[in-house]
Design a protein around this motif. Structure first.
Motif, short mmCIF file in Angstrom:
data_model
loop_
_atom_site.label_atom_id
_atom_site.label_comp_id
_atom_site.label_asym_id
_atom_site.label_seq_id
_atom_site.Cartn_x
_atom_site.Cartn_y
_atom_site.Cartn_z
N GLY A 142 44.46 10.88 -20.45
CA GLY A 142 44.46 12.34 -20.37
C GLY A 142 43.08 12.96 -20.36
N LEU A 143 42.08 12.21 -19.94
CA LEU A 143 40.69 12.68 -19.93
C LEU A 143 40.14 12.72 -18.50
CD1 LEU A 143 39.38 10.59 -22.96
CD2 LEU A 143 39.93 13.03 -22.94
N PRO A 144 39.20 13.63 -18.23
CA PRO A 144 38.61 13.73 -16.88
C PRO A 144 37.52 12.69 -16.70
CG PRO A 144 37.67 15.42 -18.28
CD PRO A 144 38.72 14.72 -19.11
N ARG A 145 37.93 11.45 -16.59
CA ARG A 145 36.97 10.35 -16.54
C ARG A 145 37.38 9.33 -15.49
NH1 ARG A 145 38.39 6.84 -22.04
NH2 ARG A 145 40.35 5.91 -21.30
N TYR A 146 36.44 8.44 -15.18
CA TYR A 146 36.72 7.33 -14.29
C TYR A 146 35.68 6.25 -14.53
CZ TYR A 146 32.99 8.41 -10.80
OH TYR A 146 31.79 8.63 -10.15
N CYS A 147 35.79 5.15 -13.82
CA CYS A 147 34.82 4.07 -13.94
C CYS A 147 34.68 3.41 -12.58
CB CYS A 147 35.26 3.05 -15.01
SG CYS A 147 36.80 2.18 -14.61
N SER A 148 33.88 2.37 -12.52
CA SER A 148 33.78 1.57 -11.30
C SER A 148 34.39 0.20 -11.60
CB SER A 148 32.33 1.39 -10.86
OG SER A 148 31.74 2.63 -10.56
N GLU A 149 35.18 -0.28 -10.69
CA GLU A 149 35.78 -1.60 -10.81
C GLU A 149 35.03 -2.58 -9.90
OE1 GLU A 149 40.03 -1.95 -10.45
OE2 GLU A 149 40.32 0.15 -11.05
N PHE A 150 34.67 -3.74 -10.44
CA PHE A 150 34.07 -4.80 -9.65
C PHE A 150 35.20 -5.66 -9.08
CE2 PHE A 150 30.67 -3.60 -12.54
CZ PHE A 150 29.53 -3.66 -11.75
N LEU A 151 35.28 -5.70 -7.75
CA LEU A 151 36.36 -6.41 -7.07
C LEU A 151 35.86 -7.67 -6.37
CD1 LEU A 151 38.26 -3.47 -5.32
CD2 LEU A 151 38.72 -4.46 -7.56
N VAL A 152 36.69 -8.71 -6.41
CA VAL A 152 36.41 -9.96 -5.71
C VAL A 152 37.71 -10.45 -5.08
CG1 VAL A 152 34.59 -10.58 -7.36
CG2 VAL A 152 36.93 -11.45 -7.69
N HIS A 153 37.63 -11.47 -4.23
CA HIS A 153 38.82 -12.11 -3.70
C HIS A 153 39.43 -13.02 -4.76
CE1 HIS A 153 38.96 -11.01 0.57
NE2 HIS A 153 37.64 -10.94 0.51
N GLU A 154 40.74 -12.98 -4.88
CA GLU A 154 41.42 -13.85 -5.84
C GLU A 154 41.15 -15.32 -5.55
OE1 GLU A 154 45.52 -12.79 -5.70
OE2 GLU A 154 45.29 -11.04 -7.01
N VAL A 155 41.02 -15.67 -4.26
CA VAL A 155 40.82 -17.07 -3.92
C VAL A 155 39.48 -17.61 -4.41
CG1 VAL A 155 42.35 -17.00 -1.91
CG2 VAL A 155 39.92 -16.45 -1.63
N SER A 156 38.56 -16.72 -4.76
CA SER A 156 37.27 -17.17 -5.30
C SER A 156 37.46 -17.88 -6.63
CB SER A 156 36.32 -15.98 -5.49
OG SER A 156 36.79 -15.13 -6.53
N GLY A 157 38.53 -17.52 -7.34
CA GLY A 157 38.77 -18.09 -8.66
C GLY A 157 37.97 -17.41 -9.76
N TRP A 158 37.12 -16.44 -9.39
CA TRP A 158 36.29 -15.78 -10.39
C TRP A 158 37.12 -14.84 -11.26
CZ3 TRP A 158 32.66 -14.11 -5.88
CH2 TRP A 158 31.94 -15.24 -5.44
N ARG A 159 36.81 -14.87 -12.55
CA ARG A 159 37.49 -13.97 -13.49
C ARG A 159 36.52 -13.18 -14.36
NH1 ARG A 159 42.83 -14.31 -13.62
NH2 ARG A 159 43.83 -16.04 -12.50
N SER A 160 35.23 -13.35 -14.10
CA SER A 160 34.22 -12.59 -14.83
C SER A 160 33.13 -12.15 -13.87
CB SER A 160 33.60 -13.44 -15.96
OG SER A 160 32.79 -14.47 -15.42
N LEU A 161 32.43 -11.10 -14.22
CA LEU A 161 31.35 -10.60 -13.37
C LEU A 161 30.23 -11.62 -13.25
CD1 LEU A 161 30.20 -8.23 -11.75
CD2 LEU A 161 29.26 -7.32 -13.89
N GLU A 162 29.95 -12.31 -14.34
CA GLU A 162 28.86 -13.29 -14.34
C GLU A 162 29.07 -14.39 -13.30
OE1 GLU A 162 30.38 -11.97 -16.88
OE2 GLU A 162 29.17 -11.93 -18.72
N GLU A 163 30.33 -14.70 -13.00
CA GLU A 163 30.61 -15.74 -12.01
C GLU A 163 30.23 -15.31 -10.60
OE1 GLU A 163 34.40 -18.29 -13.06
OE2 GLU A 163 34.73 -16.21 -13.72
N THR A 164 30.07 -14.01 -10.39
CA THR A 164 29.70 -13.53 -9.05
C THR A 164 28.21 -13.62 -8.80
OG1 THR A 164 29.32 -11.19 -9.64
CG2 THR A 164 31.60 -11.87 -9.21
N PHE A 165 27.42 -13.81 -9.84
CA PHE A 165 25.96 -13.86 -9.69
C PHE A 165 25.59 -15.05 -8.79
CE2 PHE A 165 25.42 -11.80 -14.16
CZ PHE A 165 25.91 -10.62 -13.65
#
Length: 261
Positions: A78-101
């Protein structure tokens, strides 16, 4: 900026046409989209009731704030807020941002809070003197949220960061756009883009629109229109809250991470 898919654009028009009619404000709805840059819209001297990213809004120091949207999905609380989502392909197997580095990052536009400033500040926390560059390759500007999403889906980049509300509108109106993609991280919540008018627009018109928008959630006929664009209501703009977005830019600069790399 929130015309995520054609069905979403129709839903926004269905909401704002009665707003303009009920307030008696003569506003012409214009189509603005790729390849025209979004900042060209914000520079129009006749702009009235357009969404503007909070970071360029606070930097402008001149745009008139009309109202701020409150997204309906539960995670916004109920707040006027938002964020940014980091998106990857599921087939990459990545589940954390650090894995994208070490892979390929794509960013949207240098004047975008969700597509550049927020992810830059978030990534700056991981950069060190020993590892000043987190990615092997960085591409940008990619132009719009939809074009940035296309770059990820087409395999031109491996990870992107996009506006959570834009993504929720995609999930609502055309979930196939996000099929096979996964969110591996999100930035902190920040003030969401707001409705604005150009500096030269009559203040009486701004006030009339604001009064009406702040009350439409109590009008039964507007309920399905708000629901279709995933909005709970509009609230008065807290203009000072947007200053934190500039603080995020300063943080990245102080960390020596002026650009995403």
């Amino acid at each position: 900026m929130y015309n995520a898919v054609p069905r979403t654009a129709q839903a926004w028009r269905a909401l704002f046409e009665p707003v303009f009619r009920d307030t008696g404000v003569d506003i012409r709805v214009i189509e603005h989209g790729w390849p025209d840059p979004i900042d060209a819209l914000w520079k129009r001297p006749d702009l009235c009731c357009g969404f503007m990213c909070g970071w360029p809004f606070v930097r402008s120091g001149a745009m008139q704030a009309i109202a701020t949207p409150v997204p309906a999905p539960a995670r916004y609380e109920g707040l006027p807020r938002y964020c940014s989502e980091f998106l990857v392909h599921e087939v990459s197997g990545w589940r954390s941002l650090e894995e994208t580095f070490g892979h390929r990052f794509g960013w949207m536009a240098a004047d975008s809070q969700s597509g550049f400033n927020a992810p830059r500040a978030h990534l700056a926390r991981f950069a060190t003197a020993q590892r000043p560059a987190l990615y092997a390759q960085v591409r940008g500007p990619l132009g719009t949220p939809a074009k940035t999403l296309d770059a990820l889906r087409d395999g031109e980049v491996d990870v992107v960061a996009l506006d959570s509300f834009f993504l929720d509108l995609c999930r609502h109106h055309q979930p196939s756009m996000l099929a096979g993609l996964r969110c591996v991280a999100a930035t902190p919540w920040t003030p969401i883009p707001l409705l604005v008018a150009a500096p030269g627009v009559d203040g009486a018109i701004v006030a009339r629109l604001r009064r009406h928008l702040l009350g439409i959630h109590r009008v039964p006929s507007y309920a399905p229109l708000l629901a279709d664009v995933l909005l709970q209501r509009f609230v008065p703009p807290d203009v000072t809250s947007y200053r934190e977005l500039e603080s995020m830019a300063h943080f990245a600069t102080e960390r020596g991470y002026e650009v995403i790399r």
